[in-house]
Design a protein around this motif. Structure first.
Motif, PDB file in Angstrom:
ATOM      1  N   GLU B  24       0.828  -1.205   0.000  1.00 22.78           N
ATOM      2  CA  GLU B  24       0.000   0.000   0.000  1.00 22.78           C
ATOM      3  C   GLU B  24       0.867   1.262   0.000  1.00 22.78           C
ATOM      4  O   GLU B  24       0.526   2.259  -0.627  1.00 22.78           O
ATOM      5  CB  GLU B  24      -0.914  -0.039   1.230  1.00 22.78           C
ATOM      6  N   ARG B  25       2.001   1.191   0.691  1.00 16.58           N
ATOM      7  CA  ARG B  25       2.896   2.351   0.738  1.00 16.58           C
ATOM      8  C   ARG B  25       3.707   2.474  -0.542  1.00 16.58           C
ATOM      9  O   ARG B  25       4.090   3.573  -0.936  1.00 16.58           O
ATOM     10  CB  ARG B  25       3.855   2.222   1.932  1.00 16.58           C
ATOM     11  N   ALA B  26       4.008   1.366  -1.193  1.00 10.63           N
ATOM     12  CA  ALA B  26       4.863   1.412  -2.394  1.00 10.63           C
ATOM     13  C   ALA B  26       4.094   1.891  -3.616  1.00 10.63           C
ATOM     14  O   ALA B  26       4.669   2.533  -4.497  1.00 10.63           O
ATOM     15  CB  ALA B  26       5.446   0.019  -2.662  1.00 10.63           C
ATOM     16  N   LEU B  27       2.807   1.606  -3.707  1.00 10.19           N
ATOM     17  CA  LEU B  27       2.056   1.901  -4.938  1.00 10.19           C
ATOM     18  C   LEU B  27       2.040   3.387  -5.310  1.00 10.19           C
ATOM     19  O   LEU B  27       2.278   3.713  -6.486  1.00 10.19           O
ATOM     20  CB  LEU B  27       0.631   1.339  -4.831  1.00 10.19           C
ATOM     21  N   PRO B  28       1.783   4.314  -4.367  1.00  8.52           N
ATOM     22  CA  PRO B  28       1.773   5.728  -4.773  1.00  8.52           C
ATOM     23  C   PRO B  28       3.097   6.178  -5.395  1.00  8.52           C
ATOM     24  O   PRO B  28       3.102   6.941  -6.364  1.00  8.52           O
ATOM     25  CB  PRO B  28       1.494   6.463  -3.463  1.00  8.52           C
ATOM     26  N   ALA B  29       4.217   5.674  -4.886  1.00 10.42           N
ATOM     27  CA  ALA B  29       5.518   6.054  -5.436  1.00 10.42           C
ATOM     28  C   ALA B  29       5.687   5.557  -6.873  1.00 10.42           C
ATOM     29  O   ALA B  29       6.500   6.087  -7.635  1.00 10.42           O
ATOM     30  CB  ALA B  29       6.638   5.492  -4.549  1.00 10.42           C
TER      31      ALA B  29
END
Lengths: 87, 87
Positions: B24-29
Motif C-alpha cells: 500500500e505504501r509502495a504503490l503511490p511512489a
C-alpha cells in the motif's frame, strides 16, 4: 467507483513450487491421503477507486506488471467487483 | 470423486498485515493512487480424492486446522468443485 479487487498470483506451470511440495509430503504423515498437485500462491485483496471497470482492470494489470507479480515465474489473475460509488 | 480445492488463508481482521502495508505504501511512489485496504493472504490449490463433497469439505477443514492455517491469526475459506470420478 469503488472496486473490490482480488489478484491471485501463482507459480507458472513448470516452475518450482517448494511450499506446495512440502505440504504434499507432510499431509500423509498427518493422516490425510488423496491430496495431489498442491500449488501455493498469493491472494491480494484491496479496494481501488477508478472511473469504470475498464480503467480499474487496466490499472491493476499495470500494478501486477510493476510490483505485485514476477511475470517470468508467476501468473496473475484479476477479479474485480464494483462495490459502491466514489465517496 | 476428485475435487478441485481452493483454500484461501488470510489474516484475521485486526491482525497485522505487514506485506499488505508495504504494498500500500509502495504503490503511490509508482504512480498508482486510489488503492486502500491491501491484505495479502495465501491461496492453496490442490486435488483431493474423497467419497463425496461432505467428506471432502470435512477433510479439508481438518487439514486447515492441523497444518495449513493458524486459527489464532488466520481464517481459512474453502471452495470445492467436483471435477471427475475416481480413477
Amino acid at each position: 467507483m469503488i472496486f473490490s479487487v482480488a489478484v491471485e498470483i501463482r507459480p507458472l506451470e513448470g516452475i518450482a513450487n517448494p511450499e506446495g511440495l512440502t505440504i504434499e509430503r507432510a499431509l500423509p504423515a498427518l493422516g490425510f491421503s488423496g491430496v495431489r498437485e498442491v500449488r501455493v500462491g498469493k491472494l491480494l485483496r484491496f479496494e481501488l477507486e477508478a472511473a469504470d471497470e475498464h480503467h480499474a482492470r487496466h490499472e491493476v494489470e499495470q500494478m501486477c506488471e510493476h510490483l505485485l507479480a514476477n511475470p517470468v515465474i508467476e501468473r496473475a489473475d484479476i477479479r474485480l467487483e464494483a462495490i459502491g460509488a466514489t465517496k
